[in-house]
Enzyme design. Structure first.
Site, short mmCIF file in Angstrom:
data_model
loop_
_atom_site.label_atom_id
_atom_site.label_comp_id
_atom_site.label_asym_id
_atom_site.label_seq_id
_atom_site.Cartn_x
_atom_site.Cartn_y
_atom_site.Cartn_z
N TYR A 75 39.10 52.30 36.54
CA TYR A 75 38.91 50.98 35.92
C TYR A 75 40.15 50.61 35.10
CZ TYR A 75 36.35 47.17 33.63
OH TYR A 75 35.91 45.94 33.19
N PHE A 127 50.28 22.34 46.09
CA PHE A 127 49.38 22.83 47.14
C PHE A 127 47.95 22.39 46.81
CE2 PHE A 127 46.71 26.34 48.84
CZ PHE A 127 46.93 26.09 50.17
N ASP A 128 47.07 22.40 47.81
CA ASP A 128 45.74 21.81 47.57
C ASP A 128 44.91 22.53 46.51
OD1 ASP A 128 45.27 23.88 49.33
OD2 ASP A 128 44.26 22.69 50.85
N ASP A 217 55.35 28.44 42.13
CA ASP A 217 54.26 28.85 43.01
C ASP A 217 54.99 29.63 44.10
OD1 ASP A 217 52.50 29.13 45.10
OD2 ASP A 217 51.50 27.22 44.74
N ALA A 219 54.18 31.74 46.53
CA ALA A 219 53.47 32.27 47.71
C ALA A 219 54.43 32.67 48.84
CB ALA A 219 52.46 31.25 48.21
N LYS A 260 50.20 35.79 51.25
CA LYS A 260 51.31 35.25 52.04
C LYS A 260 52.44 36.31 52.02
CE LYS A 260 48.64 31.57 51.44
NZ LYS A 260 48.66 30.87 50.21
N HIS A 452 38.03 19.04 52.14
CA HIS A 452 38.25 19.43 53.55
C HIS A 452 37.60 20.74 53.93
CE1 HIS A 452 41.42 21.09 51.12
NE2 HIS A 452 41.86 21.86 52.07
C1 LIG Z 1 47.70 29.87 49.55
C2 LIG Z 1 48.40 29.16 48.49
C3 LIG Z 1 47.86 29.10 47.21
C4 LIG Z 1 46.50 29.65 46.83
O1 LIG Z 1 46.40 31.01 47.06
P1 LIG Z 1 45.07 31.74 47.57
O2 LIG Z 1 45.49 33.15 47.69
O3 LIG Z 1 44.67 31.11 48.86
O4 LIG Z 1 44.03 31.54 46.53
C5 LIG Z 1 48.62 28.45 46.24
N1 LIG Z 1 49.79 27.89 46.53
C6 LIG Z 1 50.33 27.92 47.77
C7 LIG Z 1 51.65 27.27 48.03
C8 LIG Z 1 49.64 28.54 48.78
O5 LIG Z 1 50.16 28.53 50.03
#
Ligand SMILES: *Cc1c(COP(=O)(O)O)cnc(C)c1O
Length: 461
Positions: A75, A127-128, A217, A219, A260, A452
């Site tokens: 933990y 991003f969404d 961000d 990713a 990603k 969506h």
């Molecule tokens: C996928 C993604 C997110 C969100 O991440 P999750 O792991 O799906 O929660 C945020 N920003 C970008 C650019 C992404 O491609």
């Protein structure tokens, strides 16, 4: 030494396979109708080639899997947490890291630490889920993407770049309402388009002028670093790892969807340079994600992330991955399918407005194309257009449509071969041939945020 993808074969061999097979067309037609014409509601074993997302769909390496066997599931104080923390420090240069269950967990924490109702969060193009978190805080997401980024037919490098003048204009409207600037690398929503180092430096200097923090961000940070190496003068001989560290040096921290570019199936984190930011963040991590050394993940997941963060910087891998996207893009361009150009890091974005010009915005051309691609070839893409980004004006109730009406075919990392890509191109050609007879869709259910994912439709007859 740099080698183009065309000069060699896949930089890996395949040790484990998962069998897939296409189901028949009448069954697909029934399934998509039952799913309310929304591919998110399909059972995935009805999908032949799944390009819904590149998120959490990577094939992990033998090195990552062997790390999974070394999970320390304590933990508190798991050894894998320390490996993970060191990997983030090495690769990104940020000292303080908060693991989370995935990227949106990281966004949730960042927004809670920094964003108040009425704020305006500025970015190149959010991003969404990022947009969703900003809206849930009662704040406004503002995109400051340079114009070229919206022009689907225009070939230009670095279409993820900010319009730095617009960024500054937006800050000056009310500096105190801007909690930070968010740089999304690569820019997912307009085609996985990269942001240049020069533009990132520019964002930093605008932010410094107003005393604002900058977050990434991150990713697809490695894919962005690869594009910088390919396209930006002065970087052609730099190792990817150095380019990535330079990018992050202009920020105060990042959110990361490890699903990603950390090459794992689950995981994420938010990282900071400043320990005060970290201390505030763990106030939100502990109740929502878990204790500071696991954050909603098992020790084994942290180990796979730590290893993936290093592995993703491999140049043969990046050229193979981004080259595969380029390969599919080339097949589609040859067939006259309108796609966003140049092809980006992680997928192909089809311009549905151009392929289905007879379908009006309020009948969701990109959604209709997504449905037809599934019916035609069992291929699952995703709508990124009027359904994902359209909404009603809060006062007037009028429909507001995003600039772009796209279908994204996201390519999972190290999962499909070029023969799968050729199959996708064949199916799209068949859809294109019957494009004029394709009907639009009518929305019958929508959730207030991120509609969506759960929207339902009927065919317009
Ligand atoms: C996928 C993604 C997110 C969100 O991440 P999750 O792991 O799906 O929660 C945020 N920003 C970008 C650019 C992404 O491609």
């Amino acid at each position: 030494m740099f080698r183009r993808r065309e000069e060699y074969a896949e930089p890996y061999r395949i040790k484990v396979v998962e069998m897939i097979r296409p189901i028949d067309r009448p069954t697909r037609e029934k399934l998509i109708r039952d799913a309310g014409y929304n591919v998110f509601a399909l059972p995935s074993d009805s999908v032949y080639i799944d390009l819904l997302t590149d998120s959490g769909t990577a094939a992990m390496s033998d090195y990552q899997w062997s790390g999974m066997m070394m999970g320390d599931e304590s933990y508190a104080g798991s050894k894998n947490y320390f490996h993970f923390r060191d990997a983030v420090k090495d690769v990104m240069g940020y000292e303080h890291v908060v693991p989370t269950h995935q990227g949106r967990g990281a966004e949730h924490i960042l927004m809670n630490v920094f964003v108040k109702p009425g704020d305006r969060v500025l970015g190149n193009m959010h991003f969404d889920t990022t947009e969703g978190h900003i809206l849930l805080k009662g704040a406004e997401p503002v995109n400051c993407l340079a114009d070229a980024g919206y022009k689907v037919g225009v070939e230009a490098d670095f279409k993820g770049n900010f319009d730095l003048e617009l960024l500054e204009t937006e800050i000056r409207k009310d500096r105190d309402k801007v909690p930070f600037v968010l740089v999304t690398v690569t820019c997912n929503n307009n085609g996985g388009q990269p942001v240049s180092m020069q533009n990132i430096r520019g964002v930093r200097s605008v932010a410094d002028k107003y005393g604002l923090p900058v977050f990434f961000d991150a990713a697809r940070f490695a894919e962005n670093a690869y594009f910088i190496k390919q396209l930006e003068p002065g970087y052609e001989d730099k190792p990817i790892g150095d380019i990535a560290r330079e990018m992050f040096s202009y920020g105060d921290g990042c959110t990361m969807s490890a699903k990603k570019d950390a090459l794992v199936n689950i995981g994420g984190f938010v990282a900071f340079r400043n320990i005060e930011h970290y201390r505030q963040a763990i106030q939100w991590q502990i109740p929502f994600e878990g204790f500071v050394t696991y954050g909603g993940l098992a020790g084994r997941d942290l180990e796979a992330m730590a290893r993936g963060l290093h592995e993703v910087l491999n140049e043969d891998y990046l050229e193979d991955r981004i080259g595969q996207v380029r390969y599919l893009g080339g097949l589609l361009i040859k067939s006259g399918i309108p796609i966003v150009r140049p092809t980006g890091g992680h997928g192909i974005y089809i311009n549905a407005k151009a392929l289905l010009p007879h379908i009006p915005r309020n009948e969701f051309p990109a959604q209709a194309l997504t449905v037809e691609l599934f019916i035609e070839g069992g291929i699952r893409g995703v709508e990124l257009g009027g359904c994902a980004f359209g909404h009603k004006h809060p006062q007037t109730g009028e429909d507001l449509w995003p600039e772009l009406e796209l279908v994204r075919l996201a390519i999972p990392r190290r999962v499909y071969t070029d023969r799968h890509m050729a199959m996708v191109a064949r199916a799209l050609r068949a859809v294109k041939e019957r494009a004029s007879s394709i009907k639009g869709l009518k929305l019958t259910y929508e959730a207030p945020v991120l509609r969506h994912f759960t929207a339902r439709f009927e065919r317009v007859e």
